[in-house]
Motif scaffolding. Structure first.
Motif, short mmCIF file in Angstrom:
data_model
loop_
_atom_site.label_atom_id
_atom_site.label_comp_id
_atom_site.label_asym_id
_atom_site.label_seq_id
_atom_site.Cartn_x
_atom_site.Cartn_y
_atom_site.Cartn_z
N VAL A 1 38.71 35.43 52.34
CA VAL A 1 39.50 34.85 51.26
C VAL A 1 38.55 34.30 50.21
O VAL A 1 37.69 33.47 50.52
CB VAL A 1 40.43 33.72 51.79
N ALA A 2 38.67 34.79 48.99
CA ALA A 2 37.84 34.30 47.88
C ALA A 2 38.72 34.14 46.65
O ALA A 2 39.68 34.89 46.45
CB ALA A 2 36.69 35.26 47.59
N THR A 3 38.37 33.16 45.83
CA THR A 3 39.14 32.87 44.63
C THR A 3 38.21 32.92 43.42
O THR A 3 37.12 32.36 43.45
CB THR A 3 39.78 31.46 44.72
N ALA A 4 38.69 33.62 42.38
CA ALA A 4 37.94 33.71 41.12
C ALA A 4 38.61 32.82 40.08
O ALA A 4 39.84 32.77 39.99
CB ALA A 4 37.90 35.15 40.63
N HIS A 5 37.79 32.14 39.32
CA HIS A 5 38.25 31.32 38.21
C HIS A 5 37.48 31.77 36.97
O HIS A 5 36.26 31.69 36.95
CB HIS A 5 37.97 29.84 38.45
N HIS B 1 33.62 31.57 37.93
CA HIS B 1 33.09 31.08 39.20
C HIS B 1 33.90 31.71 40.33
O HIS B 1 35.11 31.91 40.19
CB HIS B 1 33.21 29.55 39.26
N VAL B 2 33.25 32.01 41.44
CA VAL B 2 33.92 32.52 42.63
C VAL B 2 33.56 31.66 43.82
O VAL B 2 32.41 31.19 43.95
CB VAL B 2 33.59 34.00 42.92
N THR B 3 34.54 31.42 44.68
CA THR B 3 34.31 30.66 45.90
C THR B 3 35.08 31.30 47.05
O THR B 3 36.12 31.92 46.84
CB THR B 3 34.80 29.20 45.77
N SER B 4 34.55 31.14 48.24
CA SER B 4 35.28 31.56 49.44
C SER B 4 35.95 30.33 50.03
O SER B 4 35.53 29.19 49.80
CB SER B 4 34.34 32.21 50.45
N ASP B 5 36.98 30.56 50.82
CA ASP B 5 37.74 29.45 51.38
C ASP B 5 36.91 28.60 52.34
O ASP B 5 37.19 27.43 52.54
CB ASP B 5 39.02 29.94 52.07
N LEU C 1 30.54 31.12 50.07
CA LEU C 1 30.31 31.78 48.79
C LEU C 1 30.74 30.81 47.69
O LEU C 1 31.87 30.34 47.67
CB LEU C 1 31.14 33.07 48.71
N ASP C 2 29.80 30.51 46.80
CA ASP C 2 30.07 29.54 45.73
C ASP C 2 29.14 29.89 44.58
O ASP C 2 28.01 29.37 44.50
CB ASP C 2 29.82 28.12 46.25
N LEU C 3 29.59 30.81 43.72
CA LEU C 3 28.70 31.39 42.71
C LEU C 3 29.33 31.41 41.33
O LEU C 3 30.53 31.64 41.18
CB LEU C 3 28.37 32.83 43.09
N GLN D 1 27.51 43.38 41.43
CA GLN D 1 26.49 42.93 42.38
C GLN D 1 27.12 42.54 43.71
O GLN D 1 26.58 42.85 44.77
CB GLN D 1 25.71 41.74 41.81
N LEU D 2 28.24 41.85 43.66
CA LEU D 2 28.92 41.45 44.89
C LEU D 2 29.38 42.67 45.68
O LEU D 2 29.24 42.72 46.91
CB LEU D 2 30.09 40.52 44.57
#
Length: 141
Positions: A8-12, A18-22, A26-28, A48-49
């Motif tokens: 589970v990952a969320t893009a903002h 920024h992307v983060t995993s739950d 992952l916090d990039l 790249q991801l």
């Protein structure tokens, strides 16, 4: 399909965000490359991801198949290259993948067969088959 795991990952902010995993692993930051009209700089991008994920998954698939076939895939590397460009229809974009695979403990023929067999097993390969071009450059000993 019975799921064994769900990431589970969320893009903002899309490519400039920024992307983060739950789980926080992952916090990039994401940044559009200069070659695509963006500012470039520190951060990653979806290509790249995808390249990293596909390369890691493919290397694991090679290890799985090598174990079944009693082959030595130790010391192997997979370098994923994901390209993005306009599609042939004039609207939208498409991806292409190239993996550079090094199998230092297998002769060229065995290395090529292992890559072929792993390509049938890898979930990323199965997801992309028939949708995007996926090519391999294989280096055995």
């Amino acid at each position: 399909m019975k799921a064994l795991y769900t990431a589970v990952a969320t893009a903002h902010g899309g490519r400039q965000g920024h992307v983060t995993s739950d789980d926080g692993a992952l916090d990039l930051d994401t940044v559009t490359p200069k070659s695509m009209g963006g500012p470039g700089g520190a951060g990653t991008n979806p290509e790249q991801l995808f390249a990293a994920g596909y390369a890691a998954c493919f290397q694991s698939a090679m290890g799985f198949v090598a174990g079944q076939q009693k082959l030595d895939a130790s010391g192997s590397t997979v370098t994923g290259q994901v390209s993005i460009g306009p599609n042939d229809h004039g609207a939208g974009f498409m991806l292409a993948v190239k993996h550079v695979v090094t199998l230092p403990n297998l002769d060229q023929a065995a290395a090529e067969k292992l890559v072929h067999d792993a390509h049938q097993v890898c979930p990323y390969s199965n997801a992309t088959r028939g949708n995007i071009a996926v090519d391999f450059e294989v280096h055995g000993k």
